[in-house]
Design an enzyme around this catalytic site. Structure first.
Site, mmCIF file in Angstrom:
data_model
loop_
_atom_site.group_PDB
_atom_site.id
_atom_site.type_symbol
_atom_site.label_atom_id
_atom_site.label_comp_id
_atom_site.label_asym_id
_atom_site.label_seq_id
_atom_site.Cartn_x
_atom_site.Cartn_y
_atom_site.Cartn_z
ATOM 1 N N GLN A 1 -71.533 -7.716 -110.526
ATOM 2 C CA GLN A 1 -71.419 -8.642 -111.652
ATOM 3 C C GLN A 1 -71.929 -8.007 -112.946
ATOM 4 O O GLN A 1 -73.111 -7.685 -113.052
ATOM 5 C CB GLN A 1 -72.249 -9.902 -111.350
ATOM 6 N N GLY A 2 -71.054 -7.854 -113.916
ATOM 7 C CA GLY A 2 -71.429 -7.250 -115.200
ATOM 8 C C GLY A 2 -71.503 -8.283 -116.307
ATOM 9 O O GLY A 2 -70.650 -8.316 -117.192
ATOM 10 N N TYR A 3 -72.507 -9.140 -116.232
ATOM 11 C CA TYR A 3 -72.731 -10.116 -117.308
ATOM 12 C C TYR A 3 -73.832 -9.612 -118.257
ATOM 13 O O TYR A 3 -73.605 -9.409 -119.431
ATOM 14 C CB TYR A 3 -73.185 -11.465 -116.711
ATOM 15 N N SER A 4 -75.060 -9.432 -117.707
ATOM 16 C CA SER A 4 -76.227 -9.176 -118.557
ATOM 17 C C SER A 4 -76.180 -7.806 -119.215
ATOM 18 O O SER A 4 -75.636 -6.839 -118.669
ATOM 19 C CB SER A 4 -77.507 -9.245 -117.718
ATOM 20 N N GLU B 1 -72.514 -19.725 -108.680
ATOM 21 C CA GLU B 1 -73.634 -18.820 -108.384
ATOM 22 C C GLU B 1 -74.913 -19.635 -108.194
ATOM 23 O O GLU B 1 -75.673 -19.401 -107.266
ATOM 24 C CB GLU B 1 -73.794 -17.821 -109.543
ATOM 25 N N SER C 1 -82.372 -17.796 -116.098
ATOM 26 C CA SER C 1 -83.776 -18.085 -115.761
ATOM 27 C C SER C 1 -84.001 -19.595 -115.612
ATOM 28 O O SER C 1 -83.236 -20.409 -116.120
ATOM 29 C CB SER C 1 -84.697 -17.534 -116.859
ATOM 30 N N ASN C 2 -85.106 -19.940 -114.912
ATOM 31 C CA ASN C 2 -85.369 -21.363 -114.672
ATOM 32 C C ASN C 2 -85.662 -22.122 -115.968
ATOM 33 O O ASN C 2 -85.376 -23.315 -116.071
ATOM 34 C CB ASN C 2 -86.508 -21.515 -113.654
ATOM 35 N N GLU C 3 -86.216 -21.401 -116.979
ATOM 36 C CA GLU C 3 -86.439 -22.082 -118.271
ATOM 37 C C GLU C 3 -85.090 -22.486 -118.869
ATOM 38 O O GLU C 3 -84.930 -23.600 -119.379
ATOM 39 C CB GLU C 3 -87.180 -21.147 -119.250
HETATM 40 C C1 LIG Z 1 -83.356 -8.795 -109.678
HETATM 41 C C2 LIG Z 1 -82.346 -9.209 -110.706
HETATM 42 C C3 LIG Z 1 -81.005 -9.105 -110.427
HETATM 43 C C4 LIG Z 1 -80.048 -9.432 -111.382
HETATM 44 N N1 LIG Z 1 -78.721 -9.241 -111.086
HETATM 45 C C5 LIG Z 1 -77.799 -9.392 -112.068
HETATM 46 C C6 LIG Z 1 -76.428 -9.024 -111.849
HETATM 47 O O1 LIG Z 1 -76.044 -8.609 -110.754
HETATM 48 N N2 LIG Z 1 -75.573 -9.136 -112.871
HETATM 49 C C7 LIG Z 1 -75.943 -9.608 -114.104
HETATM 50 O O2 LIG Z 1 -75.094 -9.698 -114.992
HETATM 51 N N3 LIG Z 1 -77.231 -9.953 -114.352
HETATM 52 C C8 LIG Z 1 -78.153 -9.852 -113.369
HETATM 53 N N4 LIG Z 1 -79.479 -10.179 -113.615
HETATM 54 C C9 LIG Z 1 -79.865 -10.553 -114.977
HETATM 55 C C10 LIG Z 1 -80.364 -11.981 -115.122
HETATM 56 O O3 LIG Z 1 -79.292 -12.884 -115.145
HETATM 57 C C11 LIG Z 1 -81.183 -12.015 -116.426
HETATM 58 O O4 LIG Z 1 -82.354 -11.273 -116.195
HETATM 59 C C12 LIG Z 1 -81.561 -13.418 -116.847
HETATM 60 O O5 LIG Z 1 -80.420 -14.107 -117.304
HETATM 61 C C13 LIG Z 1 -82.636 -13.428 -117.957
HETATM 62 O O6 LIG Z 1 -82.256 -12.613 -119.012
HETATM 63 P P1 LIG Z 1 -83.229 -11.477 -119.592
HETATM 64 O O7 LIG Z 1 -83.720 -10.663 -118.420
HETATM 65 O O8 LIG Z 1 -82.507 -10.755 -120.655
HETATM 66 O O9 LIG Z 1 -84.489 -12.243 -120.180
HETATM 67 P P2 LIG Z 1 -84.571 -12.920 -121.611
HETATM 68 O O10 LIG Z 1 -83.337 -13.668 -121.903
HETATM 69 O O11 LIG Z 1 -85.001 -11.892 -122.603
HETATM 70 O O12 LIG Z 1 -85.738 -13.963 -121.392
HETATM 71 C C14 LIG Z 1 -87.124 -13.580 -121.363
HETATM 72 C C15 LIG Z 1 -87.952 -14.835 -121.100
HETATM 73 O O13 LIG Z 1 -87.774 -15.788 -122.159
HETATM 74 C C16 LIG Z 1 -87.327 -17.037 -121.642
HETATM 75 N N5 LIG Z 1 -86.350 -17.640 -122.563
HETATM 76 C C17 LIG Z 1 -85.324 -17.000 -123.172
HETATM 77 N N6 LIG Z 1 -84.622 -17.869 -123.938
HETATM 78 C C18 LIG Z 1 -85.218 -19.076 -123.791
HETATM 79 C C19 LIG Z 1 -84.954 -20.383 -124.328
HETATM 80 N N7 LIG Z 1 -83.926 -20.613 -125.139
HETATM 81 N N8 LIG Z 1 -85.783 -21.412 -123.962
HETATM 82 C C20 LIG Z 1 -86.816 -21.195 -123.109
HETATM 83 N N9 LIG Z 1 -87.125 -19.971 -122.579
HETATM 84 C C21 LIG Z 1 -86.335 -18.934 -122.908
HETATM 85 C C22 LIG Z 1 -86.673 -16.699 -120.313
HETATM 86 O O14 LIG Z 1 -86.692 -17.797 -119.432
HETATM 87 C C23 LIG Z 1 -87.542 -15.564 -119.819
HETATM 88 O O15 LIG Z 1 -88.687 -16.076 -119.188
HETATM 89 C C24 LIG Z 1 -80.454 -9.891 -112.653
HETATM 90 C C25 LIG Z 1 -81.833 -10.030 -112.948
HETATM 91 C C26 LIG Z 1 -82.766 -9.689 -111.981
HETATM 92 C C27 LIG Z 1 -84.218 -9.804 -112.334
#
Ligand SMILES: Cc1cc2nc3c(=O)[nH]c(=O)nc-3n(C[C@H](O)[C@H](O)[C@H](O)COP(=O)(O)OP(=O)(O)OC[C@H]3O[C@@H](n4cnc5c(N)ncnc54)[C@H](O)[C@@H]3O)c2cc1C
Length: 398
Positions: A126-129, A244, A383-385
């Site tokens: 999955q290439g989202y992030s 998902e 994330s759960n937030e």
């Molecule tokens: C082990 C693992 C596997 C993963 N696998 C995949 C994958 O296969 N493909 C893929 O595409 N992605 C994958 N991900 C990415 C995952 O979806 C992202 O890590 C996630 O969406 C959070 O984004 P971020 O890491 O950029 O954190 P950020 O968006 O930078 O957030 C940092 C913190 O700020 C909080 N935050 C941010 N915005 C808000 C808001 N508006 N209100 C309240 N709190 C907020 C977040 O909850 C978090 O605690 C994976 C992540 C992990 C850790």
């Protein structure tokens, strides 16, 4: 909570149980039960067995090679599946991309890609992030520019789970820079063998290589690999995410983890008696059990809504929050029950047949690893937030 099943549902449960008993290879079952690492080969072997029975793509309609089950059958299957010690089905092709192709893909795409997911020819990731585009996914920067019959893709994806096993990646890419960001995103299928793709491992806090970075440098992708319409990818991306998140709730896994906690609390002693007889400790276990029961009930409520023809919606966020939070809390209490036995962090114990020396009750040696590994549950899949924001806006109307 007691749930009443119809005679045909009970017969189906028996059939599932017997099938899993007969076909799940002992070596794989043992690895799952003892928390060992599964190899790519283990996943492929098991997917192959399920595919032969027609039970691999549990959410797909019959015409595409799924079993055509309704939500209740899927639920029963998942319950029995986890109980039997079967490994988690690798979701990227089966529960993420598959439903998107079935709903939005062209006939050619369905004909070409769906059978290859089922027979294991393709392993998807999955290439989202991206760096800087996780929670705020719409701000992604990977660009796809039209050049005749192809898109030229440049950019970077990150956290790509099991990308090192994959030969294909489904990506969200930017195809328009003007207007609202959500209106300039497309959903593209990219062959990871294409010139200009580079994959680099990321080693996470538990010392494991599960996730990767993927770089795209002038990668040519045929226009036929676009899913649906250009600039409409956000709609397809959100559809995929609800699938998902429902799968992330992991009621079955939480049930197993709680059973493990109970076994340990019966064997660990505090002040001369089993922890299970300690009122304070027992009440903490009970609290988790009540919450798990509530989660199961919520899941069943959603299943019955789905049975009536609904699609998973924002309610999937509730399941994701509660399911992942519960699994982390069960792991925390398990570590507390084990005391010093939970401390060793010896990653070799995850190797099948490892001679790494360990102490404490059975299953104690992987608890520290599980603790670090389950940190991810409240981050990935959104994330759960962020899920709480969705619940606030879309369910509570705040
Ligand atoms: C082990 C693992 C596997 C993963 N696998 C995949 C994958 O296969 N493909 C893929 O595409 N992605 C994958 N991900 C990415 C995952 O979806 C992202 O890590 C996630 O969406 C959070 O984004 P971020 O890491 O950029 O954190 P950020 O968006 O930078 O957030 C940092 C913190 O700020 C909080 N935050 C941010 N915005 C808000 C808001 N508006 N209100 C309240 N709190 C907020 C977040 O909850 C978090 O605690 C994976 C992540 C992990 C850790």
């Amino acid at each position: 909570m007691d749930v009443t099943y119809s005679p045909s549902e009970t017969a189906f449960r028996e059939e599932v149980r017997a099938f899993l008993d007969d076909t799940l290879p002992d070596a794989i079952r043992r690895k799952v039960r003892t928390g060992k690492r599964l190899s790519k080969q283990d996943h492929e072997t098991w997917h192959g067995i399920l595919a032969e029975k027609g039970w691999l793509a549990t959410g797909w309609p019959k015409e595409y090679g799924g079993p055509g089950w309704g939500p209740v059958e899927k639920y029963i299957f998942e319950e029995e599946y986890v109980k039997a010690g079967a490994p988690r089905i690798v979701p990227f092709g089966l529960t993420m991309l598959g439903p998107v192709l079935i709903k939005y893909g062209s006939d050619d795409q369905k004909r070409h890609y769906l059978p290859r997911i089922l027979d294991g020819t393709d392993w998807w990731c999955q290439g989202y992030s991206e760096p800087g585009a996780g929670s705020d996914l719409a701000s992604l920067k990977t660009k796809a520019e039209r050049d005749g019959g192809a898109y030229i893709v440049n950019g970077q994806k990150t956290w790509t789970t099991l990308g090192h096993h994959a030969n294909w990646i489904f990506c969200l890419v930017k195809t328009k820079s003007s207007g609202k960001p959500q209106e300039g995103i497309s959903f593209l299928l990219i062959d990871l063998q294409s010139p200009g793709v580079e994959l680099r491992p990321i080693v996470t806090i538990d010392g494991e290589h599960e996730v990767n970075e993927v770089f795209f440098n002038d990668v040519r992708v045929p226009v036929g690999n676009l899913v649906g319409e250009e600039n409409k990818g956000w709609t397809y991306a959100k559809y995929l995410l609800t699938h998902e998140r429902t799968n992330i709730a992991g009621v079955g896994f939480a049930t197993q983890a709680l059973a493990h906690l109970k076994t340990i609390s019966a064997k660990q002693f505090s002040a001369g008696r089993p922890l299970a007889d300690d009122v304070l400790f027992a009440s903490r276990v009970m609290e988790l059990e009540i919450e798990l029961d509530a989660l199961r009930t919520t899941n069943l409520r959603m299943i019955s809504a789905a049975q009536a023809g609904g699609e998973p919606g924002p309610e999937a966020s509730m399941l994701k929050i509660k399911g992942t939070d519960l699994r982390q809390r069960i792991n925390n209490l398990t570590r507390q029950a084990l005391g010093p036995y939970a401390l060793p962090f010896v990653s070799e114990v995850l190797d099948d047949g490892s001679n790494a020396e360990t102490v404490g009750p059975e299953g104690a040696n992987t608890v520290a690893m599980t603790y670090f590994n389950t940190r991810k549950l409240s981050i990935f899949g959104g994330s759960n937030e962020i899920q709480r924001n969705i619940v606030a806006k879309q369910i509570l109307g705040l």
